[in-house]
Design a protein around this motif. Structure first.
Motif, PDB file in Angstrom:
ATOM      1  N   LEU A   1      13.172   9.600  -7.239  1.00  7.33           N
ATOM      2  CA  LEU A   1      12.761   8.085  -7.601  1.00  7.33           C
ATOM      3  C   LEU A   1      11.376   7.588  -7.650  1.00  7.33           C
ATOM      4  O   LEU A   1      10.775   6.955  -8.384  1.00  7.33           O
ATOM      5  CB  LEU A   1      13.693   7.313  -6.426  1.00  7.33           C
ATOM      6  N   LEU A   2      10.572   8.437  -6.692  1.00  7.23           N
ATOM      7  CA  LEU A   2       9.208   8.179  -6.646  1.00  7.23           C
ATOM      8  C   LEU A   2       8.287   8.460  -7.891  1.00  7.23           C
ATOM      9  O   LEU A   2       7.522   7.985  -8.312  1.00  7.23           O
ATOM     10  CB  LEU A   2       8.618   8.803  -5.367  1.00  7.23           C
ATOM     11  N   GLN A   3       8.736  10.024  -8.556  1.00  5.73           N
ATOM     12  CA  GLN A   3       7.867  10.200  -9.486  1.00  5.73           C
ATOM     13  C   GLN A   3       8.383   9.251 -10.882  1.00  5.73           C
ATOM     14  O   GLN A   3       7.448   9.311 -11.515  1.00  5.73           O
ATOM     15  CB  GLN A   3       8.447  11.598 -10.028  1.00  5.73           C
ATOM     16  N   ALA A   4       9.481   8.772 -10.877  1.00  6.29           N
ATOM     17  CA  ALA A   4       9.987   7.888 -11.944  1.00  6.29           C
ATOM     18  C   ALA A   4       9.245   6.607 -11.789  1.00  6.29           C
ATOM     19  O   ALA A   4       8.916   6.103 -13.062  1.00  6.29           O
ATOM     20  CB  ALA A   4      11.460   7.826 -11.924  1.00  6.29           C
ATOM     21  N   PHE A   5       8.787   6.370 -10.511  1.00  5.39           N
ATOM     22  CA  PHE A   5       8.516   4.969 -10.380  1.00  5.39           C
ATOM     23  C   PHE A   5       7.019   4.927 -10.784  1.00  5.39           C
ATOM     24  O   PHE A   5       6.443   3.933 -11.191  1.00  5.39           O
ATOM     25  CB  PHE A   5       8.225   4.800  -9.051  1.00  5.39           C
ATOM     26  N   GLY A   6       6.283   6.153 -10.838  1.00  4.48           N
ATOM     27  CA  GLY A   6       4.937   6.157 -11.335  1.00  4.48           C
ATOM     28  C   GLY A   6       3.952   6.442 -10.302  1.00  4.48           C
ATOM     29  O   GLY A   6       4.121   6.826  -9.094  1.00  4.48           O
ATOM     30  N   HIS A   7       2.609   7.236 -10.826  1.00  2.00           N
ATOM     31  CA  HIS A   7       1.624   7.593  -9.802  1.00  2.00           C
ATOM     32  C   HIS A   7       1.262   6.413  -9.331  1.00  2.00           C
ATOM     33  O   HIS A   7       1.143   5.367  -9.822  1.00  2.00           O
ATOM     34  CB  HIS A   7       0.537   8.159 -10.898  1.00  2.00           C
ATOM     35  N   PRO A   8       0.913   6.784  -7.983  1.00  4.33           N
ATOM     36  CA  PRO A   8       0.244   5.484  -7.209  1.00  4.33           C
ATOM     37  C   PRO A   8      -0.959   4.877  -7.704  1.00  4.33           C
ATOM     38  O   PRO A   8      -1.026   3.447  -7.542  1.00  4.33           O
ATOM     39  CB  PRO A   8      -0.198   6.306  -5.949  1.00  4.33           C
ATOM     40  N   ASN A   9      -1.764   5.452  -8.479  1.00  5.78           N
ATOM     41  CA  ASN A   9      -2.737   4.741  -9.127  1.00  5.78           C
ATOM     42  C   ASN A   9      -2.141   3.860 -10.150  1.00  5.78           C
ATOM     43  O   ASN A   9      -2.748   2.275 -10.350  1.00  5.78           O
ATOM     44  CB  ASN A   9      -3.731   5.735 -10.030  1.00  5.78           C
ATOM     45  N   GLU A  10      -1.198   4.311 -11.087  1.00  3.10           N
ATOM     46  CA  GLU A  10      -0.531   3.220 -11.954  1.00  3.10           C
ATOM     47  C   GLU A  10       0.313   2.055 -11.336  1.00  3.10           C
ATOM     48  O   GLU A  10       0.029   0.909 -11.725  1.00  3.10           O
ATOM     49  CB  GLU A  10       0.534   4.184 -13.016  1.00  3.10           C
ATOM     50  N   VAL A  11       1.057   2.450 -10.139  1.00  2.00           N
ATOM     51  CA  VAL A  11       1.612   1.274  -9.294  1.00  2.00           C
ATOM     52  C   VAL A  11       0.619   0.412  -8.929  1.00  2.00           C
ATOM     53  O   VAL A  11       1.001  -0.839  -9.022  1.00  2.00           O
ATOM     54  CB  VAL A  11       2.494   1.941  -8.376  1.00  2.00           C
ATOM     55  N   ALA A  12      -0.485   0.914  -8.365  1.00  2.00           N
ATOM     56  CA  ALA A  12      -1.406   0.240  -7.949  1.00  2.00           C
ATOM     57  C   ALA A  12      -2.197  -0.952  -8.929  1.00  2.00           C
ATOM     58  O   ALA A  12      -2.327  -2.224  -8.452  1.00  2.00           O
ATOM     59  CB  ALA A  12      -2.578   0.896  -7.014  1.00  2.00           C
ATOM     60  N   ALA A  13      -2.177  -0.115 -10.015  1.00  2.00           N
ATOM     61  CA  ALA A  13      -2.939  -1.053 -11.104  1.00  2.00           C
ATOM     62  C   ALA A  13      -1.979  -2.310 -11.718  1.00  2.00           C
ATOM     63  O   ALA A  13      -2.369  -3.423 -12.081  1.00  2.00           O
ATOM     64  CB  ALA A  13      -3.248  -0.226 -12.321  1.00  2.00           C
ATOM     65  N   ARG A  14      -0.496  -2.239 -11.407  1.00  2.00           N
ATOM     66  CA  ARG A  14       0.377  -3.552 -11.605  1.00  2.00           C
ATOM     67  C   ARG A  14       0.083  -4.379 -10.764  1.00  2.00           C
ATOM     68  O   ARG A  14       0.568  -5.554 -11.113  1.00  2.00           O
ATOM     69  CB  ARG A  14       1.892  -2.610 -11.661  1.00  2.00           C
ATOM     70  N   TYR A  15      -0.317  -4.172  -9.640  1.00  2.00           N
ATOM     71  CA  TYR A  15      -0.374  -5.211  -8.519  1.00  2.00           C
ATOM     72  C   TYR A  15      -1.842  -5.857  -8.564  1.00  2.00           C
ATOM     73  O   TYR A  15      -2.073  -6.965  -7.862  1.00  2.00           O
ATOM     74  CB  TYR A  15      -0.057  -4.501  -7.213  1.00  2.00           C
ATOM     75  N   ARG A  16      -2.688  -5.042  -9.361  1.00  2.00           N
ATOM     76  CA  ARG A  16      -4.091  -5.686  -9.669  1.00  2.00           C
ATOM     77  C   ARG A  16      -4.217  -6.383 -10.921  1.00  2.00           C
ATOM     78  O   ARG A  16      -3.780  -6.313 -11.924  1.00  2.00           O
ATOM     79  CB  ARG A  16      -4.986  -4.708  -9.385  1.00  2.00           C
TER      80      ARG A  16
END
Length: 322
Positions: free
Chosen positions: A62-77
């Motif tokens: 699930l975590l790997q499918a959710f995306g790299h933390p850099n990519e996830v953080a970019a969605r919130y910024r």
């Protein structure tokens, strides 16, 4: 979750922490809370769909499918755009043109050195590469800064970037500029008829004889090109007067202006190539340089206008629907 809940929670907490560290401090905790809750919900839904308890493999998937933390953080910024996508092509075009000019100018400078052997070719080329090409990268950097400042200014003042139609401006005649143009033409006519009158006006007839000689026309020019140039200058006056009175440029007037300018350029080039304009070499070379500059600027202006001209073709789709 069962016996390995602690490990599974650590996985999620590590993931959430990695994402949170990529965010501004003011936003970090709220996003971490929301993200952790979302991951737990999705993990439980995934386990329910699979019909088995949550395990490490399922959590990692699930975590790997959710995306790299850099990519996830970019969605919130908010997206940080250095150069607006709308400026991308202009940036590339200006960058290439500027680099081409810098490289060609540097190459012309180094090839002026005497070349007697193969080493004499390699040496200036290496000098050109190290002294011109590599340092020229300041140009793209400067453009990045300039375009970034322009984009930031547009975002801060969006009302200043509101598009306004320019159709009226292209045909609207600036009466003040047109009147100034007529005055300039009359001054040109005055000088073209007899340039030595300038000396009488400025020095009231007390100028040196060398000055009068320098502004004395050569006889071939006086009898060949001078009358034609005088007529072409005078033809601009009724055209500008009509534009002033009408308050706009019509399509036919623009065509007449273009034709008149091209004919004038042709006569100027003929003048430059035909022979001396003035008796003195210094004044002759000066006026010919000015004529060549005027022709070059005029032709460049026409070239830019032709390049920027847009002629929409008939829209077959629209006609087919209508």
């Amino acid at each position: 979750m069962h016996a390995n809940d602690t490990n599974l929670n650590e996985l999620i907490e590590n993931y959430v922490s990695d994402v949170g560290l990529k965010l501004p401090r003011a936003q970090r905790d709220d996003v971490a809370f929301e993200l952790r809750a979302l991951l737990h919900e999705e993990l439980q839904a995934k386990a329910d769909a699979a019909g088995r308890p949550v395990d490490a493999a399922m959590t990692m998937a699930l975590l790997q499918a959710f995306g790299h933390p850099n990519e996830v953080a970019a969605r919130y910024r908010p997206i940080l755009t250095i150069i607006d996508p709308a400026d991308g092509h202009a940036f590339r075009r200006i960058t290439l043109i500027g680099l081409a000019v810098i490289w060609c100018a540097g190459l012309l400078e180094v090839v002026q050195q005497p070349i007697n052997s193969g080493w004499d070719i390699l040496t200036p080329l290496s000098q050109w590469w190290l002294g011109v090409v590599i340092p020229s990268l300041w140009w793209p950097g400067l453009l990045v800064v300039g375009f970034a400042m322009a984009a930031r200014s547009r975002r801060r003042r969006p009302h200043a970037a509101v598009w306004t139609p320019r159709t009226g401006k292209r045909t609207h005649a600036n009466r003040i500029a047109m009147a100034a143009g007529i005055v300039g033409i009359l001054c040109g006519v005055f000088v073209l008829i007899e340039p030595r009158w300038l000396l009488d006006v400025v020095w009231q007839g007390r100028a040196a004889q060398e000055a009068y000689t320098a502004l004395t026309y050569a006889e071939p020019f006086r009898h060949r090109q001078a009358p034609i140039l005088l007529a072409l200058l005078l033809l601009n006056i009724p055209m500008l007067t009509a534009a002033i009175l009408g308050g706009r440029w019509s399509v036919n007037m623009r065509r007449m202006e273009t034709a008149l300018s091209l004919i004038t350029c042709s006569v100027m080039l003929w003048t430059v190539l035909d022979g001396p304009v003035f008796m003195a070499d210094s004044s002759d070379s000066t006026v010919k340089f000015v004529m060549v500059a005027i022709v070059a600027i005029t032709l460049i202006n026409f070239g830019i206008q032709a390049f920027r001209r847009v002629r929409p073709k008939p829209d077959r789709g629209v006609h087919a629907q209508s």
